[in-house]
Write a protein that holds these residues in place. Structure first.
Motif, PDB file in Angstrom:
ATOM      1  N   PHE A   1       0.852  -1.194   0.000  1.00  0.00           N
ATOM      2  CA  PHE A   1       0.000   0.000   0.000  1.00  0.00           C
ATOM      3  C   PHE A   1       0.880   1.234   0.000  1.00  0.00           C
ATOM      4  O   PHE A   1       2.051   1.189   0.375  1.00  0.00           O
ATOM      5  CB  PHE A   1      -0.900   0.016   1.240  1.00  0.00           C
ATOM      6  CG  PHE A   1      -0.114   0.054   2.534  1.00  0.00           C
ATOM      7  CD1 PHE A   1       0.230   1.267   3.115  1.00  0.00           C
ATOM      8  CD2 PHE A   1       0.318  -1.123   3.157  1.00  0.00           C
ATOM      9  CE1 PHE A   1       0.983   1.317   4.279  1.00  0.00           C
ATOM     10  CE2 PHE A   1       1.076  -1.079   4.324  1.00  0.00           C
ATOM     11  CZ  PHE A   1       1.407   0.144   4.888  1.00  0.00           C
ATOM     12  N   ASP A   2       0.290   2.356  -0.444  1.00  0.00           N
ATOM     13  CA  ASP A   2       0.974   3.641  -0.332  1.00  0.00           C
ATOM     14  C   ASP A   2       0.439   4.414   0.865  1.00  0.00           C
ATOM     15  O   ASP A   2       1.152   5.127   1.537  1.00  0.00           O
ATOM     16  CB  ASP A   2       0.742   4.483  -1.589  1.00  0.00           C
ATOM     17  CG  ASP A   2       1.257   3.770  -2.834  1.00  0.00           C
ATOM     18  OD1 ASP A   2       2.451   3.443  -2.840  1.00  0.00           O
ATOM     19  OD2 ASP A   2       0.445   3.523  -3.764  1.00  0.00           O
ATOM     20  N   LEU A   3      -0.873   4.263   1.077  1.00  0.00           N
ATOM     21  CA  LEU A   3      -1.533   5.092   2.078  1.00  0.00           C
ATOM     22  C   LEU A   3      -2.608   4.283   2.813  1.00  0.00           C
ATOM     23  O   LEU A   3      -3.366   3.544   2.187  1.00  0.00           O
ATOM     24  CB  LEU A   3      -2.188   6.296   1.356  1.00  0.00           C
ATOM     25  CG  LEU A   3      -3.003   7.277   2.179  1.00  0.00           C
ATOM     26  CD1 LEU A   3      -2.126   7.997   3.203  1.00  0.00           C
ATOM     27  CD2 LEU A   3      -3.667   8.309   1.260  1.00  0.00           C
ATOM     28  N   ILE A   4      -2.634   4.438   4.153  1.00  0.00           N
ATOM     29  CA  ILE A   4      -3.738   3.864   4.943  1.00  0.00           C
ATOM     30  C   ILE A   4      -4.518   5.034   5.512  1.00  0.00           C
ATOM     31  O   ILE A   4      -3.933   5.975   6.066  1.00  0.00           O
ATOM     32  CB  ILE A   4      -3.211   2.982   6.095  1.00  0.00           C
ATOM     33  CG1 ILE A   4      -2.419   1.795   5.546  1.00  0.00           C
ATOM     34  CG2 ILE A   4      -4.371   2.479   6.965  1.00  0.00           C
ATOM     35  CD1 ILE A   4      -1.805   0.909   6.622  1.00  0.00           C
ATOM     36  N   LEU A   5      -5.836   5.000   5.350  1.00  0.00           N
ATOM     37  CA  LEU A   5      -6.680   6.058   5.902  1.00  0.00           C
ATOM     38  C   LEU A   5      -7.582   5.487   7.001  1.00  0.00           C
ATOM     39  O   LEU A   5      -8.164   4.410   6.836  1.00  0.00           O
ATOM     40  CB  LEU A   5      -7.540   6.682   4.806  1.00  0.00           C
ATOM     41  CG  LEU A   5      -6.785   7.557   3.791  1.00  0.00           C
ATOM     42  CD1 LEU A   5      -7.651   7.818   2.568  1.00  0.00           C
ATOM     43  CD2 LEU A   5      -6.350   8.867   4.434  1.00  0.00           C
ATOM     44  N   CYS A   6      -7.672   6.207   8.115  1.00  0.00           N
ATOM     45  CA  CYS A   6      -8.573   5.828   9.196  1.00  0.00           C
ATOM     46  C   CYS A   6      -9.444   7.029   9.524  1.00  0.00           C
ATOM     47  O   CYS A   6      -9.053   8.171   9.316  1.00  0.00           O
ATOM     48  CB  CYS A   6      -7.796   5.459  10.459  1.00  0.00           C
ATOM     49  SG  CYS A   6      -6.683   4.064  10.273  1.00  0.00           S
ATOM     50  N   GLY A   7     -10.611   6.748  10.119  1.00  0.00           N
ATOM     51  CA  GLY A   7     -11.455   7.830  10.634  1.00  0.00           C
ATOM     52  C   GLY A   7     -10.879   8.330  11.946  1.00  0.00           C
ATOM     53  O   GLY A   7      -9.911   7.789  12.484  1.00  0.00           O
ATOM     54  N   LYS A   8     -11.481   9.366  12.467  1.00  0.00           N
ATOM     55  CA  LYS A   8     -10.978   9.989  13.691  1.00  0.00           C
ATOM     56  C   LYS A   8     -11.047   9.034  14.885  1.00  0.00           C
ATOM     57  O   LYS A   8     -10.122   8.907  15.658  1.00  0.00           O
ATOM     58  CB  LYS A   8     -11.820  11.236  13.971  1.00  0.00           C
ATOM     59  CG  LYS A   8     -11.387  11.992  15.193  1.00  0.00           C
ATOM     60  CD  LYS A   8     -12.340  13.143  15.470  1.00  0.00           C
ATOM     61  CE  LYS A   8     -11.977  13.765  16.800  1.00  0.00           C
ATOM     62  NZ  LYS A   8     -12.400  15.137  16.938  1.00  0.00           N
ATOM     63  N   GLN A   9     -12.171   8.356  15.032  1.00  0.00           N
ATOM     64  CA  GLN A   9     -12.392   7.437  16.153  1.00  0.00           C
ATOM     65  C   GLN A   9     -13.638   6.624  15.819  1.00  0.00           C
ATOM     66  O   GLN A   9     -14.262   6.859  14.802  1.00  0.00           O
ATOM     67  CB  GLN A   9     -12.609   8.201  17.449  1.00  0.00           C
ATOM     68  CG  GLN A   9     -13.849   9.084  17.432  1.00  0.00           C
ATOM     69  CD  GLN A   9     -13.837  10.131  18.525  1.00  0.00           C
ATOM     70  OE1 GLN A   9     -12.974  10.985  18.580  1.00  0.00           O
ATOM     71  NE2 GLN A   9     -14.813  10.061  19.404  1.00  0.00           N
ATOM     72  N   THR A  10     -13.992   5.647  16.685  1.00  0.00           N
ATOM     73  CA  THR A  10     -15.249   4.935  16.462  1.00  0.00           C
ATOM     74  C   THR A  10     -16.272   5.467  17.453  1.00  0.00           C
ATOM     75  O   THR A  10     -15.919   6.045  18.472  1.00  0.00           O
ATOM     76  CB  THR A  10     -15.093   3.424  16.680  1.00  0.00           C
ATOM     77  OG1 THR A  10     -14.654   3.216  18.033  1.00  0.00           O
ATOM     78  CG2 THR A  10     -14.100   2.817  15.722  1.00  0.00           C
ATOM     79  N   THR A  11     -17.538   5.234  17.152  1.00  0.00           N
ATOM     80  CA  THR A  11     -18.563   5.722  18.075  1.00  0.00           C
ATOM     81  C   THR A  11     -18.799   4.737  19.222  1.00  0.00           C
ATOM     82  O   THR A  11     -19.439   5.085  20.194  1.00  0.00           O
ATOM     83  CB  THR A  11     -19.903   5.980  17.351  1.00  0.00           C
ATOM     84  OG1 THR A  11     -20.252   4.795  16.638  1.00  0.00           O
ATOM     85  CG2 THR A  11     -19.795   7.138  16.395  1.00  0.00           C
ATOM     86  N   ASP A  12     -18.280   3.497  19.109  1.00  0.00           N
ATOM     87  CA  ASP A  12     -18.488   2.578  20.239  1.00  0.00           C
ATOM     88  C   ASP A  12     -17.277   2.495  21.172  1.00  0.00           C
ATOM     89  O   ASP A  12     -17.417   2.308  22.358  1.00  0.00           O
ATOM     90  CB  ASP A  12     -18.931   1.179  19.768  1.00  0.00           C
ATOM     91  CG  ASP A  12     -17.896   0.499  18.885  1.00  0.00           C
ATOM     92  OD1 ASP A  12     -16.991   1.186  18.392  1.00  0.00           O
ATOM     93  OD2 ASP A  12     -18.002  -0.719  18.695  1.00  0.00           O
ATOM     94  N   GLY A  13     -16.071   2.672  20.627  1.00  0.00           N
ATOM     95  CA  GLY A  13     -14.885   2.623  21.481  1.00  0.00           C
ATOM     96  C   GLY A  13     -14.440   4.018  21.904  1.00  0.00           C
ATOM     97  O   GLY A  13     -14.001   4.231  23.016  1.00  0.00           O
ATOM     98  N   ASP A  14     -14.575   4.971  20.967  1.00  0.00           N
ATOM     99  CA  ASP A  14     -14.267   6.374  21.256  1.00  0.00           C
ATOM    100  C   ASP A  14     -12.835   6.621  21.712  1.00  0.00           C
ATOM    101  O   ASP A  14     -12.593   7.590  22.430  1.00  0.00           O
ATOM    102  CB  ASP A  14     -15.211   6.922  22.343  1.00  0.00           C
ATOM    103  CG  ASP A  14     -16.416   7.639  21.744  1.00  0.00           C
ATOM    104  OD1 ASP A  14     -16.264   8.206  20.652  1.00  0.00           O
ATOM    105  OD2 ASP A  14     -17.488   7.629  22.372  1.00  0.00           O
TER     106      ASP A  14
END
Lengths: 396, 262
Positions: free
Chosen positions: B111-124
């Motif tokens: 891969f060149d890039l991994i993207l994640c969201g800011k956080q999850t709504t269940d683990g936070d």
């Protein structure tokens, strides 16, 4: 390693047992009850299920020698040497925890030309400030900052490390925790420590109206992040105590795949974190136009308007105005919530406010458990009347 | 550009309560959905692909039913999906989740890039992205609010730091955690949904991994332990005023006046 064992013969009612699990982690497979990967080890099936049906077995895993890991460390969060106030709050908590286990408090401070700023920390009754200075540490970037943390941990072996849940802390702490394969608990609201030097970490969990007590029993260092305005800052002493320890790390260890091009100040805006008075709009506000009366009340009280998550999600308010676990943590002198039901995520972002007033038409709303003064009433009646009273009071 | 987006299936609602009398958790049985913060990461990936070409692969860890969120990602435009699923992964905390994801990602074709969201709504916690980058030994930046420039070797982004903004140029391969509102996520397309209805989703389990030692996964590989769960405590002093609007407003006004706020 702790595990749950199902004793099929002791199950009286398989359906009821499955229902005790709030995470749907129990399946019937070939007539037998199995616990699947959704299990969070909350142990409710052990406590509330048929007696003996599910057994909790705590096998002692391999633990580090805890006696070799001593003192509570606070990471000094800063931008260009300006120390973030969460640092002092964490020093206050660290002193309390260290006192209980008769250990010391130290700080880890890394950056460029920060020795002068480090002096200021010595007014807060800490034992040592470990200082790492290099031009490569001028701006935060994840790899060099983690390398310094690694050098410090290997050198000093702290029992626990407290990190402010700032933009930097929230990425630096996990990277360090992963490097040492140790536990990290985010956004703790309560911290305590046992005689065995295990940090007792409490935070809202599972995205719900519940709190979880979390510990890291086998690994060191123990790591926790805490948000700004959750703990109390200590009093500044009139004289300095403790020492600054200058540490050296080779430049070759501070290599980075990130080139920080520029850091600039954002335009200073009035933030809800800095406001002394907040008036909060919740889902009880029926339309975007009605936010006008909430704003008016905030203006009259010399404060700011804030809101709950649903109002951001429907686009009425900016995310910067949102209070709660996924928004901002606030600690104003006065907060008045209008039509806010009061989820635990919201409450955890404001329950340290000094005077909490809540207006809600549902007497069962959880916000009333948080509020010092609860007003059971319709915001469309109470808010305009309150505005009128304040205006009249000023005219008189 | 070869992009991996990490997504998670979360409960559709946050309504979980503890019965204060029995101590039993009450969770309404409701649908699950894609973690809303992940939509921004996926949208960012799709925009990068549209501008620079490449492949967008979505990866998730969870029970077999988590395939649903991968299918949802297909209907938004993701090209490929991988599910990491094994009973051995149950009860994972942040560390063991991140390690498991890193093992899964190592089995993909780079891969060149991994993207994640800011956080999850269940683990936070917002911690999995940075921990994953450590296990993959790649640079990472969180709180990304803007992409400034993309070249073959690197990507320049804006990182939001509350009072300041940091402009950083990051070499590929790297990991970014994007903030909400970096781009407005697109709606799923019905045509894409139909076209990808039978699209195969690769499932990776412990046996596929390089590291097969069960001590490193699930509960065994989790340094943190949940000792107990309990309902939140309420504050000590409470006064509850009910009655007609006029009388409660008067009480409210008098109190804030007494406290010298007006």
């Amino acid at each position: 390693m702790p595990k749950l064992i199902v004793h099929q013969d002791k199950i009286k009612n398989i359906e009821n047992l499955i229902k005790t699990c709030p995470f749907g982690a129990m399946d019937i497979n070939g007539g037998k009850l199995e616990i699947n990967s959704a299990c969070k080890m909350c142990k409710l099936c052990v406590k509330k299920g048929d007696p003996g049906a599910v057994e909790y077995i705590e096998e002692k895993g391999v633990s580090v020698d805890k006696s070799k890991w001593n003192d509570i460390c606070v990471y000094v969060d800063h931008v260009n040497g300006d120390i973030h106030p969460v640092t002092y709050e964490l020093i206050g908590k660290a002193k309390e925890l260290a006192g209980k286990i008769h250990q010391k408090v130290c700080c880890l401070f890394m950056g460029e030309d920060i020795a002068g700023k480090a002096e200021d920390l010595l007014y807060y009754g800490i034992d040592k400030v470990y200082l790492y200075e290099s031009h490569r540490l001028k701006h935060f970037s994840i790899e060099p900052y983690t390398a310094v943390f690694e050098d410090f941990i290997k050198r000093e072996k702290p029992c626990a490390i407290l990190v402010g849940a700032t933009t930097v802390g929230r990425q630096l702490a996990p990277r360090v925790a992963a490097r040492f394969k140790t536990g990290l608990t985010a956004d703790c609201t309560i911290l305590d420590i046992t005689e065995d030097t295990d940090l007792v970490q409490i935070r809202p969990a599972f995205g719900g109206n519940i709190m979880a007590q979390i510990c890291t029993p086998r690994n060191r260092p123990q790591m926790a992040t805490v948000r700004y305005k959750v703990m109390n800052p200590p009093k500044k002493n009139s004289s300095k105590s403790g020492t600054i320890v200058s540490c050296h790390i080779e430049d070759s260890k501070l290599e980075s795949g990130i080139d920080v091009m520029n850091v600039y100040e954002k335009e200073k805006v009035k933030t809800i974190e800095n406001a002394e008075v907040l008036v909060v709009a919740g889902r009880g506000v029926k339309s975007k136009d009605d936010l006008g009366m909430i704003q008016k009340l905030a203006d009259l009280l010399g404060g700011e308007i804030a809101c709950t998550r649903p109002l951001v999600e429907c686009g009425w308010m900016d995310a910067k105005k949102q209070i709660g676990l996924s928004g901002r943590t606030v600690r104003p002198k006065l907060i008045i919530t209008c039509g806010v039901s009061g989820s635990v995520q919201f409450a955890s972002g404001m329950n340290n406010s000094e005077h909490i007033f809540a207006i809600n038409n549902n007497p069962e709303a959880p916000i009333f458990k948080v509020a010092s003064y609860g007003i059971v009433g319709d915001i469309y009646e109470v808010v305009p009347q309150l505005i009128e009273k304040i205006q009249k009071g000023r005219e008189a | 550009m070869n992009i991996i987006v990490c997504i998670k299936q979360v409960p559709g609602t946050n309504k979980v309560e503890v019965d204060p009398v029995t101590g039993v958790l009450k969770r309404e049985k409701v649908d699950s959905k894609m973690n809303p913060y992940d939509l921004y990461a996926l949208e960012t990936a799709l925009r990068l692909k549209e501008a620079h070409g490449g492949v967008v692969k979505v990866i998730s860890m969870g029970p077999p039913q988590a395939k649903e969120v991968l299918k949802e990602a297909f209907s938004m435009g993701a090209d490929d999906g991988v599910l990491i699923s094994d009973r051995a992964f149950g009860g994972s905390d942040v560390l063991s989740t991140s390690y498991t994801l890193s093992q899964g990602i190592k089995k993909l074709d780079g891969f060149d890039l991994i993207l994640c969201g800011k956080q999850t709504t269940d683990g936070d916690t917002a911690q999995v992205g940075p921990e994953l980058s450590e296990f993959l030994k790649i640079p990472s930046v969180s709180n990304v609010t803007k992409l400034i420039e993309v070249t073959n070797e690197n990507i320049t982004v804006e990182m939001d730091m509350q009072n300041t903004v940091e402009i950083a140029k990051i070499n590929f391969p790297c990991l970014l955690c994007v903030d909400k509102d970096i781009f407005q996520p697109r709606l799923p397309s019905y045509l894409k949904k139909m076209a990808t209805k039978n699209k195969e989703i690769r499932v990776l389990s412990l046996n596929d991994f390089e590291d097969k030692n069960t001590d490193n996964y699930g509960l065994n590989g989790s340094p943190t332990q949940v000792q107990r769960i309990f309902p939140p405590e309420s504050n000590g002093d409470h006064e509850l005023w009910a009655g007609d609007g006029k009388s409660v407003t008067t009480k409210l006004y008098d109190k804030i006046k007494e406290l010298k706020f007006v």
